[in-house]
Design an enzyme around this catalytic site. Structure first.
Site, PDB file in Angstrom:
ATOM      1  N   SER A 168      35.863  31.958  41.374  1.00 10.05           N
ATOM      2  CA  SER A 168      36.159  32.607  42.651  1.00 10.05           C
ATOM      3  C   SER A 168      34.884  33.172  43.267  1.00 10.05           C
ATOM      4  CB  SER A 168      37.161  33.751  42.453  1.00 10.05           C
ATOM      5  OG  SER A 168      37.322  34.494  43.646  1.00 10.05           O
ATOM      6  N   TYR A 206      39.986  41.566  38.030  1.00 11.54           N
ATOM      7  CA  TYR A 206      40.048  40.149  38.405  1.00 11.54           C
ATOM      8  C   TYR A 206      38.643  39.580  38.566  1.00 11.54           C
ATOM      9  CZ  TYR A 206      40.995  35.967  41.193  1.00 11.54           C
ATOM     10  OH  TYR A 206      41.047  34.680  41.669  1.00 11.54           O
TER      11      TYR A 206
END
Length: 255
Positions: A144, A156
């Site tokens: 990501s 995350y």
């Protein structure tokens, strides 16, 4: 197109979003695709049906990740579907996001769950996959853009940073076998995880931050994953490719 005819592939988290786009594109290229999913049987069946209706081959593999025995469950289904064939391509795509796991509010339980799905599962799935993978195989991790731009959801971000490190280490250790390992790092992409993009103003704001002037689509990511899986990427390994339409390159310049 049939550039991957005769190859086999496992895509984790393939019942929706980016994973679905990857699975469908691999199927269109001729690969036999193992469509992994956690719980949504109907969504997985739909992906398999779509691949088959377009002339491809696919089968579903159900296994909840982040729980004890997850890798054993996954590979029992995978090996049944492969029926003695090797695994040529592994795409570690499955991931979860916890929007409450910020530095102020994150709990140990949240941390452990996110890392179990986003880090532990890819590590041990890869470990097992390497026993089925022939020399010259392909491993693609889906990371990501939050590994280089900041968001409040630190847990995350940390988990995705770990995937980038995993890629470099694996590329180094598996190079002797001719196995390439790369990371695709999406920017802001229209998926269930980013449901907030359904707000038109939010989507417009993100589009304004990208040089190409729009939000990413799952197919934008799937196409790049297939490049890494193909022979065209045979001399590329250990890389993290940002696939984000030029996100945060600077202020938009109107001419």
């Amino acid at each position: 197109m049939t550039g991957l005819t005769g190859k086999t592939a496992l895509v984790t988290g393939a019942s929706r979003g980016i994973g679905r786009a990857i699975a469908e594109r691999l199927g269109a290229e001729g690969a036999l695709v193992a469509v992994h999913y956690g719980s949504n049987d109907s969504a997985a069946r739909d992906v398999v049906a779509t691949i088959r209706s377009n002339g491809g081959q696919a089968f579903p593999v159900r296994a909840e990740l982040g729980v004890d025995g997850d890798v054993d469950t996954l590979f029992a289904g995978l090996e049944t579907g492969l029926d003695g064939r090797p695994l040529d391509i592994l795409v570690n795509n499955a991931a979860i996001q916890d929007y409450d796991a910020t530095i102020e509010a994150a709990t140990e339980k949240q941390y452990e769950h996110v890392f179990a799905v986003n880090v532990r599962a890819p590590l041990f799935i890869t470990q097992r996959a390497l026993t089925l993978m022939p020399n010259g195989g392909r491993i693609i991790n889906v990371s990501s853009g939050v590994t280089w731009f900041a968001i409040p959801e630190v847990v995350y971000s940390m988990s995705k940073g770990a995937l980038n490190v995993l890629t470099r280490s694996l590329a180094h250790t598996q190079g002797a076998r001719g196995i390439t390992v790369n990371t695709v790092s999406p920017g802001v992409t229209e998926t269930d995880m980013n449901a907030w993009l359904s707000d038109g103003e939010a989507a417009q704001a993100i589009a304004g931050l990208a040089a190409l002037g729009r939000v990413g689509k799952p197919a934008d990511i799937g196409d790049v994953v297939v490049f890494f899986a193909s022979d065209d990427a045979r001399w590329v390994t250990g890389q993290v490719l940002e696939v984000n339409g030029g996100l945060f390159l600077g202020p938009r310049v109107e001419r």
